[in-house]
Design an enzyme around this catalytic site. Structure first.
Site, PDB file in Angstrom:
ATOM      1  N   LYS A 152       0.856  -1.191   0.000  1.00  0.00           N
ATOM      2  CA  LYS A 152       0.000   0.000   0.000  1.00  0.00           C
ATOM      3  C   LYS A 152       0.884   1.231   0.000  1.00  0.00           C
ATOM      4  O   LYS A 152       2.013   1.176   0.467  1.00  0.00           O
ATOM      5  CB  LYS A 152      -0.882   0.031   1.260  1.00  0.00           C
ATOM      6  CG  LYS A 152      -2.079   0.937   1.159  1.00  0.00           C
ATOM      7  CD  LYS A 152      -3.253   0.217   0.535  1.00  0.00           C
ATOM      8  CE  LYS A 152      -4.427   1.127   0.300  1.00  0.00           C
ATOM      9  NZ  LYS A 152      -5.625   0.344  -0.047  1.00  0.00           N
ATOM     10  N   ASP A 204      -7.180   4.413  -4.323  1.00  0.00           N
ATOM     11  CA  ASP A 204      -7.793   4.281  -2.988  1.00  0.00           C
ATOM     12  C   ASP A 204      -8.390   5.664  -2.713  1.00  0.00           C
ATOM     13  O   ASP A 204      -8.652   6.419  -3.676  1.00  0.00           O
ATOM     14  CB  ASP A 204      -6.738   3.881  -1.943  1.00  0.00           C
ATOM     15  CG  ASP A 204      -7.360   3.418  -0.621  1.00  0.00           C
ATOM     16  OD1 ASP A 204      -7.778   2.256  -0.529  1.00  0.00           O
ATOM     17  OD2 ASP A 204      -7.451   4.231   0.334  1.00  0.00           O
TER      18      ASP A 204
HETATM   19  P1  NDP Z   1     -13.016   7.908  -2.514  1.00  0.00           P
HETATM   20  O1  NDP Z   1     -11.943   8.901  -2.333  1.00  0.00           O
HETATM   21  O2  NDP Z   1     -13.581   7.672  -3.862  1.00  0.00           O
HETATM   22  O3  NDP Z   1     -14.231   8.201  -1.533  1.00  0.00           O
HETATM   23  C1  NDP Z   1     -14.053   8.259  -0.163  1.00  0.00           C
HETATM   24  C2  NDP Z   1     -15.362   8.702   0.466  1.00  0.00           C
HETATM   25  O4  NDP Z   1     -15.278   8.610   1.868  1.00  0.00           O
HETATM   26  C3  NDP Z   1     -15.693  10.146   0.147  1.00  0.00           C
HETATM   27  O5  NDP Z   1     -17.082  10.283   0.128  1.00  0.00           O
HETATM   28  C4  NDP Z   1     -15.071  10.895   1.307  1.00  0.00           C
HETATM   29  O6  NDP Z   1     -15.677  12.142   1.545  1.00  0.00           O
HETATM   30  C5  NDP Z   1     -15.329   9.927   2.453  1.00  0.00           C
HETATM   31  N1  NDP Z   1     -14.238  10.052   3.416  1.00  0.00           N
HETATM   32  C6  NDP Z   1     -12.938   9.797   3.240  1.00  0.00           C
HETATM   33  N2  NDP Z   1     -12.217  10.048   4.329  1.00  0.00           N
HETATM   34  C7  NDP Z   1     -13.089  10.481   5.227  1.00  0.00           C
HETATM   35  C8  NDP Z   1     -12.966  10.889   6.553  1.00  0.00           C
HETATM   36  N3  NDP Z   1     -11.775  10.909   7.193  1.00  0.00           N
HETATM   37  N4  NDP Z   1     -14.099  11.245   7.196  1.00  0.00           N
HETATM   38  C9  NDP Z   1     -15.291  11.214   6.551  1.00  0.00           C
HETATM   39  N5  NDP Z   1     -15.478  10.834   5.294  1.00  0.00           N
HETATM   40  C10 NDP Z   1     -14.399  10.475   4.641  1.00  0.00           C
HETATM   41  O7  NDP Z   1     -12.414   6.543  -1.916  1.00  0.00           O
HETATM   42  P2  NDP Z   1     -12.915   5.045  -2.156  1.00  0.00           P
HETATM   43  O8  NDP Z   1     -14.384   4.994  -2.318  1.00  0.00           O
HETATM   44  O9  NDP Z   1     -12.037   4.459  -3.180  1.00  0.00           O
HETATM   45  O10 NDP Z   1     -12.495   4.383  -0.775  1.00  0.00           O
HETATM   46  C11 NDP Z   1     -13.392   4.274   0.336  1.00  0.00           C
HETATM   47  C12 NDP Z   1     -12.910   3.172   1.269  1.00  0.00           C
HETATM   48  O11 NDP Z   1     -12.878   1.932   0.551  1.00  0.00           O
HETATM   49  C13 NDP Z   1     -11.501   3.351   1.826  1.00  0.00           C
HETATM   50  O12 NDP Z   1     -11.458   2.774   3.118  1.00  0.00           O
HETATM   51  C14 NDP Z   1     -10.637   2.512   0.888  1.00  0.00           C
HETATM   52  O13 NDP Z   1      -9.450   2.100   1.514  1.00  0.00           O
HETATM   53  C15 NDP Z   1     -11.581   1.335   0.639  1.00  0.00           C
HETATM   54  N6  NDP Z   1     -11.350   0.532  -0.552  1.00  0.00           N
HETATM   55  C16 NDP Z   1     -11.286   1.104  -1.802  1.00  0.00           C
HETATM   56  C17 NDP Z   1     -11.112   0.295  -2.911  1.00  0.00           C
HETATM   57  C18 NDP Z   1     -11.117   0.855  -4.294  1.00  0.00           C
HETATM   58  O14 NDP Z   1     -11.036   0.056  -5.235  1.00  0.00           O
HETATM   59  N7  NDP Z   1     -11.215   2.145  -4.499  1.00  0.00           N
HETATM   60  C19 NDP Z   1     -10.940  -1.166  -2.787  1.00  0.00           C
HETATM   61  C20 NDP Z   1     -11.112  -1.653  -1.452  1.00  0.00           C
HETATM   62  C21 NDP Z   1     -11.286  -0.823  -0.382  1.00  0.00           C
HETATM   63  P3  NDP Z   1     -15.255  13.431   0.701  1.00  0.00           P
HETATM   64  O15 NDP Z   1     -15.938  13.284  -0.642  1.00  0.00           O
HETATM   65  O16 NDP Z   1     -15.723  14.588   1.490  1.00  0.00           O
HETATM   66  O17 NDP Z   1     -13.756  13.355   0.581  1.00  0.00           O
HETATM   67  O1  2IT Z   2      -7.912  -1.435  -0.606  1.00  0.00           O
HETATM   68  C1  2IT Z   2      -7.862  -1.923  -1.758  1.00  0.00           C
HETATM   69  O2  2IT Z   2      -7.983  -3.137  -1.948  1.00  0.00           O
HETATM   70  C2  2IT Z   2      -7.696  -1.007  -2.888  1.00  0.00           C
HETATM   71  N1  2IT Z   2      -7.644   0.200  -2.676  1.00  0.00           N
HETATM   72  C3  2IT Z   2      -7.589  -1.543  -4.273  1.00  0.00           C
HETATM   73  C4  2IT Z   2      -6.201  -2.062  -4.531  1.00  0.00           C
HETATM   74  C5  2IT Z   2      -5.907  -2.483  -5.951  1.00  0.00           C
HETATM   75  O3  2IT Z   2      -4.736  -2.828  -6.184  1.00  0.00           O
HETATM   76  O4  2IT Z   2      -6.791  -2.482  -6.807  1.00  0.00           O
END
Ligand code: NDP
Ligand code: 2IT
Length: 448
Positions: free
Chosen positions: A126, A166
């Site tokens: 990561k 992420d």
């Molecule tokens: P994005 O940046 O697309 O969205 C994150 C969302 O969560 C936004 O709505 C953001 O609000 C909100 N957010 C982030 N940090 C905070 C905080 N500290 N307090 C309140 N709200 C918060 O990220 P993802 O959707 O990609 O990721 C969301 C979660 O999923 C994370 O935990 C990530 O590690 C996990 N994840 C992501 C994957 C992926 O493929 N993208 C795969 C597996 C897990 P705002 O719009 O105001 O920033």
């Molecule tokens: O937390 C996760 O699994 C991710 N943000 C996606 C990682 C990836 O390599 O697609």
């Protein structure tokens, strides 16, 4: 003292001020206790748990860039290459002001087990930076991404380490980083995933984490005699994971009624309007208040300290899809009191240890993120396969592989929980199933 307790104490002592990393290690080691204690001396002699909890390599670097006013800015970049026993390091990059080494280590540690659960050949890693893309111009984001990649490029590669998105890293950021990697290395290779469709990206990668979360949730409910159709769902977050979780939930006949961002949350009694949510978040990059302004059925609530947001809404299923530790004990109590019977994590470690324990004790089906959000990284691995064979698969082909992967993950963790006498404890099942493959590969490869 037992070997598991000894290693946990060592991790806390050697990694001060990294509470998220301690939390992730604690959860995994507690689950592994039964496995380790069945052969404790062998594990201890090989120092397997010490090797599992110390990253193979950490790269930490300066990221200087120039903002639109001509001011030089400096950020802190990280890549934690945690474990390559079963494949090249694989895992996302997070750009958020809260990023620090402890957070990247917790995410990298989780990724080891998640990637193992997918059944695909990917190790755990990561990275990220304390850069905040919010409010920055496209030119500033590009300048930052180019500087970030100018250092990172020497540590990654299609067969070495393959980063992805992420929090704060989506298609725009991956594009800028890919361009800079190609320019410096003179290699057109699958070094990042989540790429655009015109330059090696996979169909369905954008949707994969949210869709995968729903495929697994549907299977978990089915195996417990319940149907997802008709259920009311509370979702947190409004980013990549939340948006496509909401979309797939609707396709499966469920009714998602909430979403949230860092400034507030929405309750929409008529169900979330996905097209509007995408317009506000993906196109305009705006606040959720704009969603409420355009939708008469939606209530907007400003985020307030000490309030419990989306988890106070009456729902059958809760899907935390925003960030770590966003669902605490009070939230868990509110969910149980309102009749919620299943929680599946879309984010990484969104539920605190106390909240997880409370939910499990109160009979709530609980699936940990390392299993339920594995669809994103699994589809990234499918993108790597397509890049290697220089072919692109159809949306249907990728989506159907994703669906089987998620169903398999659920059955593997369910079986592991039964085999070790903890039926229904999907946290233990996921940690044990993920661990066994990695431990086997580490043992076979000797002391490295
Ligand atoms: P994005 O940046 O697309 O969205 C994150 C969302 O969560 C936004 O709505 C953001 O609000 C909100 N957010 C982030 N940090 C905070 C905080 N500290 N307090 C309140 N709200 C918060 O990220 P993802 O959707 O990609 O990721 C969301 C979660 O999923 C994370 O935990 C990530 O590690 C996990 N994840 C992501 C994957 C992926 O493929 N993208 C795969 C597996 C897990 P705002 O719009 O105001 O920033
Ligand atoms: O937390 C996760 O699994 C991710 N943000 C996606 C990682 C990836 O390599 O697609």
């Amino acid at each position: 003292m037992s070997y598991v307790d000894e290693v946990y104490e060592l991790v806390v002592a050697k990694n001060p001020a990294q509470p998220e990393f301690h939390q992730a290690v604690k959860e995994v080691l507690e689950s592994l206790r039964v496995v380790i204690e069945s052969d404790e001396e062998a594990y201890r002699k090989e120092a397997l748990l010490e090797r599992l909890t110390v990253p193979e390599r950490i790269v930490q670097f300066r990221v200087p860039w120039v903002d639109d006013k001509g001011q030089v800015q400096v950020n802190n970049g990280f890549r934690v290459q945690f474990n390559s026993a079963i494949g090249p390091y694989k895992g996302g990059l997070r750009f958020h002001p809260s990023v620090n080494l402890g957070i990247i280590k917790f995410l990298g540690f989780e990724q080891i087990f998640k990637n193992s659960l997918t059944g695909l050949p990917i190790g755990g890693g990561k990275g990220g930076c304390d850069f905040d893309p919010k409010g920055k111009s496209d030119r500033e984001v590009m300048a930052f991404c180019q500087s970030f990649m100018t250092e990172l490029y020497r540590h990654i590669g299609a067969d070495t380490d393959v980063p992805a998105g992420d929090i704060g890293v989506g298609g725009r950021e991956i594009g800028y980083m890919y361009g800079q990697y190609k320019r410096i290395s003179n290699q057109y290779e699958g070094v990042l995933t989540g790429k655009g469709l015109t330059y090696g990206g996979s169909l369905a990668r954008t949707e994969a984490t949210g869709y995968g979360l729903l495929y697994l949730t549907e299977e978990m409910l089915k195996c417990n005699g319940k149907d997802i159709a008709g259920k009311t769902i509370a979702v947190s977050g409004a980013g990549n994971v939340a948006i496509y979780a909401i979309q797939k939930a609707q396709q499966l006949g469920a009714r998602p009624v909430t979403c949230s961002d860092s400034t507030g949350w929405i309750y929409d009694a008529e169900g979330i309007d996905v097209a509007l949510l995408k317009e506000v978040k993906e196109v305009k990059r705006a606040r959720l208040s704009e969603y409420a302004a355009a939708r008469p059925s939606a209530e907007y609530h400003e985020k307030k300290a000490g309030e419990h947001g989306v988890w106070t809404v009456k729902c059958d299923v809760a899907l935390p899809c925003a960030t770590q530790n966003e669902l605490d004990l009070e939230d868990a109590k509110a969910l149980v009191a309102n009749g919620c019977f299943a929680v599946a994590e879309g984010a990484n470690m969104p539920t605190t240890l106390e909240a997880t324990e409370y939910l499990q004790k109160n009979g709530v089906l609980f699936c940990p993120g390392k299993a339920s959000n594995a669809g994103g990284v699994a589809t990234s691995a499918l993108e790597m396969s397509q890049n290697s064979e220089r072919l692109s698969w159809t949306f249907e082909e990728v989506d159907s592989k994703l669906q089987s992967i998620m169903i398999n993950i659920f059955h593997n963790l369910d079986e592991a929980s039964r085999k070790y006498g903890m039926e229904g404890d999907y946290v233990a099942g996921a940690n044990i199933a993920g661990f066994l493959k990695v431990a086997e590969a580490m043992k076979a490869q000797g002391i490295v």
